[in-house]
Design an enzyme around this catalytic site. Structure first.
Site, PDB file in Angstrom:
ATOM      1  N   HIS A 140      34.298  34.634  45.497  1.00 32.63           N
ATOM      2  CA  HIS A 140      34.517  35.928  46.161  1.00 32.63           C
ATOM      3  C   HIS A 140      33.484  36.208  47.268  1.00 32.63           C
ATOM      4  O   HIS A 140      33.829  36.163  48.435  1.00 32.63           O
ATOM      5  CB  HIS A 140      34.575  37.106  45.183  1.00 32.63           C
ATOM      6  CG  HIS A 140      35.590  36.936  44.101  1.00 32.63           C
ATOM      7  ND1 HIS A 140      36.931  36.776  44.373  1.00 32.63           N
ATOM      8  CD2 HIS A 140      35.468  36.859  42.745  1.00 32.63           C
ATOM      9  CE1 HIS A 140      37.594  36.625  43.240  1.00 32.63           C
ATOM     10  NE2 HIS A 140      36.735  36.664  42.231  1.00 32.63           N
ATOM     11  N   ASP A 156      42.939  32.085  41.603  1.00 34.49           N
ATOM     12  CA  ASP A 156      42.256  33.048  40.733  1.00 34.49           C
ATOM     13  C   ASP A 156      43.136  33.612  39.618  1.00 34.49           C
ATOM     14  O   ASP A 156      43.397  32.949  38.629  1.00 34.49           O
ATOM     15  CB  ASP A 156      41.643  34.155  41.611  1.00 34.49           C
ATOM     16  CG  ASP A 156      40.604  34.998  40.872  1.00 34.49           C
ATOM     17  OD1 ASP A 156      40.358  34.736  39.679  1.00 34.49           O
ATOM     18  OD2 ASP A 156      40.040  35.925  41.474  1.00 34.49           O
TER      19      ASP A 156
HETATM   20 ZN    ZN Z   1      37.818  34.533  38.851  1.00 31.43          ZN
END
Ligand code: ZN
Length: 451
Positions: free
Chosen positions: A265, A316
């Site tokens: 991220h 993800d």
């Molecule tokens: Zn993750």
């Protein structure tokens, strides 16, 4: 020796025509050739372009079971990442080892059908829902390896250390146990097809002393290290409250950042932290389809790129499995913020984004694929040049068509180590995997309130 001759092949950042790719019986690329005699012995792939297999650097396969089930109000005054997480925790606690296997197979099947040949599976389900270890402490990780092996996908099993917060199922409070479990799992991997990495879950889940020990262990073994970093502002604030500085700065100060480290991220980061990542040659894995779904924020891909940070992409939460969509969103989200076009790379935007979904992912996972070159495995996928989503593209515009417009319907064949895993858009276990997954989903929604 096997050889393929598509209409176009992606090499060195451009499409070439009239080139055949050769691989030996172990599935490694031996050479490329344009010689007439070589072209004559290659399997012709008419109407197809051939690209390196996509590398999905960040997945939680089990979260596939909550797809579409968290898209309504939770009842909280404001729906956020944190309310979504409650639903995710409920799902995590409902899955039996067998159900986890079927969920992972479903996610991995979908990855293969979309041209992904390697996954980095960030795995944090370790114990039974009460937190008791299974008789084989790696039972759940082994389910993931089995799911990858049965579907044919390469897998980097990134074993997550979770020490505080979370759910009992996630926790490994003693570092000795974490290391012993990782060593045991590593011994059960198949060289080249599956391997382990280390994944301290996040600053909020792993105290600093534990993290530093993990860092030493990973360094000694030269393992890739992945960690959720700065996904949400609240996580950054908690880190500042505990340590007096934000997460990346903390990792920098304690020598955790290096060229084996990938920050997952890295959305809410300062300019100084971006430079710390760049100076350490660390990488970032952005997951834009998940980040937009969870309301996380925008990956500062332009600032990261300027600082020399390579960006990989990941599916993800698996709300959508389409790595080219993740790649194009790196650029699109910046366009929405800036009210500008062609933000990320003025010279060669499509090749740059394709590199995020291939080469950068391979570097992040220490994976063998990512690029079509001699000595690397013949991991690739082909796309149908007559698919409506890219029809009419010429050599010049093909990369732009694929990166910005390709639909998964265009993906025809997927090869891993020279072996055909997906043929004409289908996998040989597809029907069985879909049926088993539907049964798991029915079980989850009938016996419990999942979300
Ligand atoms: Zn993750």
């Amino acid at each position: 020796m096997t050889a393929w001759l598509p209409d176009y092949i992606w090499r060195e950042g451009a499409f070439e025509s009239g080139v055949a790719m050769f691989a030996d019986s172990s599935g490694l690329i031996t050479h490329f050739s344009s010689a007439a005699a070589d072209l004559a012995q290659a399997a012709r792939l008419p109407g197809c372009a051939l690209l390196p297999g996509l590398i999905n650097a960040h997945s939680h396969a089990f979260q596939r079971v909550i797809r579409g089930r968290t898209e309504q109000p939770s009842g909280a005054s404001r729906d956020t990442f944190w309310t979504w997480r409650e639903a995710m925790y409920r799902a995590a606690n409902l899955l039996s080892p067998e159900a986890l296997y079927h969920a992972a197979r479903m996610a991995f099947l979908e990855m293969l059908l979309s041209g992904i040949t390697t996954v980095g599976e960030f795995h944090y389900l370790h114990h039974d829902p009460a937190g008791r270890p299974y008789e084989d402490r790696n039972l759940l990780a082994l389910q993931m390896l089995r799911a990858a092996e049965d579907t044919g996908l390469r897998i980097a099993l990134l074993r997550a250390a979770y020490v505080r917060g979370g759910q009992p199922r996630f926790l490994t409070p003693r570092l000795e146990d974490f290391v012993a479990d990782t060593e045991a799992l590593s011994g059960r991997c198949k060289p080249g097809r599956s391997w382990v990495g280390i994944a301290p879950h996040s600053i909020r889940a792993v105290p600093l002393d534990y993290l530093l020990e993990l860092g030493r262990y990973a360094r000694a073994k030269a393992l890739p290290v992945h960690m959720h970093v700065a996904e949400q502002p609240a996580e950054v604030e908690a880190c500042i409250a505990e340590y007096g500085m934000p997460p990346v700065a903390l990792l920098h100060q304690h020598g955790i950042l290096d060229d084996r480290f990938t920050a997952i991220h890295a959305i809410h980061v300062t300019e100084q932290e971006i430079h710390q990542l760049g100076a350490a040659r660390s990488m970032v894995c952005a997951c834009p389809t998940t980040e937009r779904n969870l309301g996380d924020g925008t990956c500062p891909a332009d600032r990261l790129t300027r600082a020399g940070v390579r960006i990989a992409v990941g599916s993800d939460s698996n709300i959508q499995i389409d790595l080219l969509e993740d790649a194009r969103e790196l650029e699109y989200h910046l366009r929405l913020e800036r009210l500008e076009r062609v933000v990320l790379e003025p010279e060669a935007l499509a090749p740059r984004l394709l590199g995020c979904a291939t080469e950068s992912g391979a570097a992040s996972l220490a994976a063998p694929g990512g690029k079509l070159e001699v000595g690397r495995p013949a991991d690739f996928f082909t796309v149908d040049l007559n698919d409506p989503s890219i029809a009419g593209a010429d050599a010049e515009s093909l990369a732009g068509n694929i990166v910005f417009s390709l639909q998964r319907t265009a993906v025809r064949d997927v090869y891993i180590a020279g072996q055909c895993i997906v043929r004409d858009g289908h996998h040989k276990l597809e029907e069985q995997i879909l049926k088993n997954f539907a049964d798991v989903q029915r079980g989850l929604s009938s016996s419990h309130r999942l979300c």
